[in-house]
Design a protein around this motif. Structure first.
Motif, PDB file in Angstrom:
ATOM      1  N   SER A 143     -10.442  14.205  25.081  1.00  0.00           N
ATOM      2  CA  SER A 143      -9.324  15.121  24.791  1.00  0.00           C
ATOM      3  C   SER A 143      -7.996  14.510  25.204  1.00  0.00           C
ATOM      4  O   SER A 143      -6.991  14.625  24.490  1.00  0.00           O
ATOM      5  CB  SER A 143      -9.536  16.452  25.514  1.00  0.00           C
ATOM      6  N   TYR A 147      -3.934  23.433  26.655  1.00  0.00           N
ATOM      7  CA  TYR A 147      -5.339  23.159  26.977  1.00  0.00           C
ATOM      8  C   TYR A 147      -5.716  23.818  28.302  1.00  0.00           C
ATOM      9  O   TYR A 147      -6.783  24.430  28.436  1.00  0.00           O
ATOM     10  CB  TYR A 147      -5.536  21.642  27.062  1.00  0.00           C
ATOM     11  N   ALA A 201      -7.585  23.258  20.765  1.00  0.00           N
ATOM     12  CA  ALA A 201      -8.483  22.149  21.081  1.00  0.00           C
ATOM     13  C   ALA A 201      -9.459  22.504  22.194  1.00  0.00           C
ATOM     14  O   ALA A 201     -10.657  22.204  22.112  1.00  0.00           O
ATOM     15  CB  ALA A 201      -7.673  20.918  21.467  1.00  0.00           C
TER      16      ALA A 201
END
Length: 265
Positions: A95, A183, A73
């Motif tokens: 996000s 992330y 992502a």
């Protein structure tokens, strides 16, 4: 009519796209679970007809899955949205919203499927025993740091023995935690060089170790041996607070990293 916030639109788009991946993840993991049950019924397995509860089995796989899609992502969505004129702040918020949504939905779906399987097994009195997930120990790591890290991810807390609501909450916190860890690692590599990126991995390992230590998991003893304290277990409520605090620290570090991050064309 009030316009929908940009961050919410980003979060919805990311959630929708990642749910497509999640359908495949749940579908494949559930198919493997059904195959294991069928193999037991056909007598092709020698494990006393025992099959790990699907909710718990997916809990193990889900932590790894969320770590991976968190990595993807940050690398795929963040540059894409910023290149298309959206602010880093909105992408950051979006996000987080997508991560929260996935972390809530996945445990609910896997729990429903788990209860459905248990109901069918009981209804037809199938000769299958649904068991808890295996308990990992420091002996499983053989003193290897990589194995210790992997097992600490697999052995994340479930709370399933206490009550269902706690199990769902802990599963949600686990999934969210490992998503933002993935992330965080990617943002370090993306903004800086490989050496600093490796530093982000070390920070992530440290936070995973601390979280495991709070729950009482001893698979990370290879790390704890360097600390002046050993493994201990917080109460469920205290662990939830500690887990949220650790997650907030990671979120803050992600925001610091991405705030002025140059986007590669």
């Amino acid at each position: 009519m009030q316009q929908q916030p940009i961050s919410l639109k980003i979060g919805t788009n990311m959630f929708t796209e990642q749910m497509k991946w999640t359908v495949w993840f749940i579908g494949i993991s559930f198919l493997v679970h059904i195959i294991q049950i069928c193999a037991n019924l056909l007598g092709t397995r020698s494990d006393n007809n025992e099959v790990t509860d699907y909710f718990l089995a997916s809990h193990i796989a889900g932590n790894i899955y969320m770590l991976v899609i968190g990595i993807i992502a940050a690398y795929a969505f963040l540059p894409f949205f910023v290149q298309n004129g959206l602010t880093r702040r909105d992408v950051f918020k979006g996000s987080l919203l997508a991560a929260i949504g996935l972390s809530i939905v996945i445990p609910i779906i896997t729990l429903i499927l788990s209860l459905l399987v248990g109901w069918i097994v009981d209804l037809f009195n199938l000769p299958v025993t649904i068991t808890d997930m295996p308990v990992f120990d420091k002996e499983d790591t053989s003193g290897n740091l990589i194995e210790a890290i992997v097992f600490s991810i697999l052995d994340a807390p479930t709370g399933v023995h206490e009550n269902l609501s706690l199990a769902l909450l802990l599963n949600t916190l686990n999934l969210f935690f490992f998503y933002i860890v993935g992330y965080f690692i990617t943002t370090g590599f993306y903004r800086f060089n490989v050496m600093i990126g490796l530093g982000y991995i070390l920070i992530s390992i440290s936070l995973i170790s601390i979280r495991s230590m709070f729950w009482g998991t001893n698979t990370m003893d290879i790390v704890y041996d360097w600390l002046p304290i050993g493994t201990f277990q917080l109460s469920s409520s205290a662990f939830i607070v500690a887990s949220i605090v650790l997650s907030l620290i990671i979120i803050w570090l992600i925001r610091l990293t991405t705030k002025k991050m140059a986007i590669k064309l």
